[in-house]
Motif scaffolding. Sequence first.
Motif, PDB file in Angstrom:
ATOM      1  N   ILE A   1       0.854  -1.186   0.000  1.00 38.16           N
ATOM      2  CA  ILE A   1       0.000   0.000   0.000  1.00 38.16           C
ATOM      3  C   ILE A   1       0.895   1.242   0.000  1.00 38.16           C
ATOM      4  N   PHE A   2       0.289   2.393  -0.247  1.00 39.31           N
ATOM      5  CA  PHE A   2       1.066   3.625  -0.440  1.00 39.31           C
ATOM      6  C   PHE A   2       0.524   4.708   0.487  1.00 39.31           C
ATOM      7  N   VAL A   3       1.035   5.930   0.328  1.00 44.56           N
ATOM      8  CA  VAL A   3       0.684   6.991   1.277  1.00 44.56           C
ATOM      9  C   VAL A   3      -0.837   7.231   1.390  1.00 44.56           C
TER      10      VAL A   3
ATOM     11  N   LEU B   1      -7.775  10.926  -4.077  1.00 45.98           N
ATOM     12  CA  LEU B   1      -7.431   9.951  -5.122  1.00 45.98           C
ATOM     13  C   LEU B   1      -7.968   8.561  -4.821  1.00 45.98           C
ATOM     14  N   VAL B   2      -8.015   8.228  -3.515  1.00 44.58           N
ATOM     15  CA  VAL B   2      -8.501   6.877  -3.185  1.00 44.58           C
ATOM     16  C   VAL B   2      -9.960   6.866  -2.725  1.00 44.58           C
TER      17      VAL B   2
ATOM     18  N   VAL C   1       5.261   7.709  -2.920  1.00 42.47           N
ATOM     19  CA  VAL C   1       4.024   8.335  -2.436  1.00 42.47           C
ATOM     20  C   VAL C   1       2.784   7.549  -2.862  1.00 42.47           C
ATOM     21  N   VAL C   2       2.623   7.318  -4.152  1.00 44.27           N
ATOM     22  CA  VAL C   2       1.392   6.645  -4.611  1.00 44.27           C
ATOM     23  C   VAL C   2       1.709   5.380  -5.394  1.00 44.27           C
ATOM     24  N   SER C   3       0.699   4.542  -5.561  1.00 44.32           N
ATOM     25  CA  SER C   3       0.896   3.254  -6.225  1.00 44.32           C
ATOM     26  C   SER C   3       1.129   3.449  -7.722  1.00 44.32           C
ATOM     27  N   PRO C   4       1.781   2.469  -8.354  1.00 45.67           N
ATOM     28  CA  PRO C   4       1.925   2.518  -9.810  1.00 45.67           C
ATOM     29  C   PRO C   4       0.579   2.619 -10.529  1.00 45.67           C
TER      30      PRO C   4
ATOM     31  N   ASP D   1      12.721   6.362  -5.170  1.00 47.67           N
ATOM     32  CA  ASP D   1      12.935   5.096  -5.865  1.00 47.67           C
ATOM     33  C   ASP D   1      11.818   4.871  -6.878  1.00 47.67           C
ATOM     34  N   THR D   2      12.168   4.949  -8.152  1.00 47.26           N
ATOM     35  CA  THR D   2      11.148   4.803  -9.201  1.00 47.26           C
ATOM     36  C   THR D   2      11.139   3.395  -9.811  1.00 47.26           C
ATOM     37  N   SER D   3      11.791   2.459  -9.138  1.00 48.28           N
ATOM     38  CA  SER D   3      11.899   1.109  -9.720  1.00 48.28           C
ATOM     39  C   SER D   3      10.555   0.537 -10.153  1.00 48.28           C
ATOM     40  N   GLN D   4       9.517   0.795  -9.347  1.00 51.15           N
ATOM     41  CA  GLN D   4       8.218   0.182  -9.643  1.00 51.15           C
ATOM     42  C   GLN D   4       7.501   0.776 -10.856  1.00 51.15           C
ATOM     43  N   ILE D   5       8.002   1.900 -11.379  1.00 49.01           N
ATOM     44  CA  ILE D   5       7.330   2.464 -12.568  1.00 49.01           C
ATOM     45  C   ILE D   5       8.267   2.549 -13.780  1.00 49.01           C
TER      46      ILE D   5
END
Lengths: 210, 344
Positions: free
Chosen positions: A56-58, B160-161, B206-209, B241-245
Amino acid sequence: MADLEQLTAAVEAGNRKTATSLTTEALAEGVAPQAILDAMTSAMGSVGARFSAGDIFVPEMLIAARAMKEAMLVLEPSLVGAGVQPVATAVIGTVEGDLHDIGKNLVAMMWKGANIAVVDLGVNVSPQAFVDAVTEHKPVVVGLSALLTTTMPMMKTTIDALRASGSSVKIVIGGAPITPEYAEQIHADGYAPDAGSAAALIRDFLEVPA
Amino acid sequence: MNSRDRVMATLRGEIPDRVPVCLHNFLPAAREAGVPLGRYLTDPAATAAVHLQALRKYGHDCVLLDLDTTTLAEAMGAPRDSAADGPGHIAGPAIANLDDVDSLRPVDPQRDGRIPVLLEAIRILAREVGGEVAIRGNADQSAFSLAALLRGMQDFLVDLVTEPDNPALARLLEVAHESHVAVHRAVREAGADFTSLGDSLSGPDVVSPTVFRRFARPYHERLIRDLAADGTTTLIHICGDTSQILDQFAEYPSCAFELDYKTDPLRAKSVVGRGHTLFGNVDPSSVVALSTPGHVQESCRQLIEAWKPGGRFVLNSGCALPASTPSENIQALVDSAALFGRYD
């Protein structure tokens, strides 16, 4: 009978209405305030672990903390009545020159979620203000946050000031640009790569079970 | 091959004579020039003079002209504050509620806030060193991060969520995008050779891919395509860390990415380093600010070894250098490009 597992699930999912109504129900049924609190701190513990694991994220962490905060408004008078105290005190702030508070706020939320009293000094906190707060509040842990690579060197200045004041308080640092090597280099006692780990770290210091 | 040619060839995917080097150095450059940051951020003659002095001193190939990360949000009405002589910070939202989004207007870059400072500084630099050194004009925050600043970061992330389909959210991102595009065009017209943007709040720190894919990426891709139609290349900078995108980056139209030091360089090169240019990603604090010239050169040597093959690489720190960065360490970074980066 109010289901505390459901309360845990509601906080984890960030469902503030359900979390609040389940807390009200549990109190009405005479469930011990400590048990209700434990159900919520357990939720925040797993939120922290899932955040650290990248599941999960922020935003998800924010809504979980918001759900707990609202349920706590219902629970707090009963906690006071039952004499339930926070397990420890922590002081937190962003170092001088850094005005970015999102990471610091997340850590403060997660520490509160672990039933720790958090003295939040806010942003742009001078080394002397950290020293003064440690003298006044006698925390177990001081958390220093920096979001900017440009303000990281101020962490070292702050740690040096705390040590020069004779304090042996545990100092943990964190923030997007921080690395464990950097923490070691500036003699911090601990480093948390994210807010979830920050909660786990303070539990380690306190030897509190997760 | 002069510095500008070297950088522009790299951006086109051609192999230059050596790896070019860019500096993200506005803070140490202002300190070295004895210009208080408050003046750097508001007086275009001072802004340009700071960079010209650093260029003469270090001889880097690409000058990054950047104010701070509050320029656009401030120009759109968000309150700004700053620590004593530090970079700015957005102190509160420009709108109290998401429903107030229609009160926001796209910026006029020639008039609003400090955008004219940025543009005039670029014009001065273009007059002084245009054609010799590559000028990278930074157009501040992209739609996602700008929208977050205008709405208030935590509220925006919660929106956003909790209400991802709220049309007001889409309108907020749209007005932010419109402002941002206007700044890119103005920066280019002022004389920048290419443009760049920051969008760090959209990254996996900060946010999910998934959120990135829906709410940030479409604005990046529209921008890249719109600017490419006018012959402008742009660079996307996302901290952390941008590895996930990285896999999403690989699907972008041709552009450049500036990766922060937390992203694994070998993985980044293999996933995105073929059709896109990589800038970065030396650790600005632990390495450039806090270690020795020898250690800086060793870090650069390792990075050059990983990223040089096939071109498409501009050496830089992964993010802004702290004001306290020693000048001998900055020089070591710049010198590494010539020492280890030759293609012949």
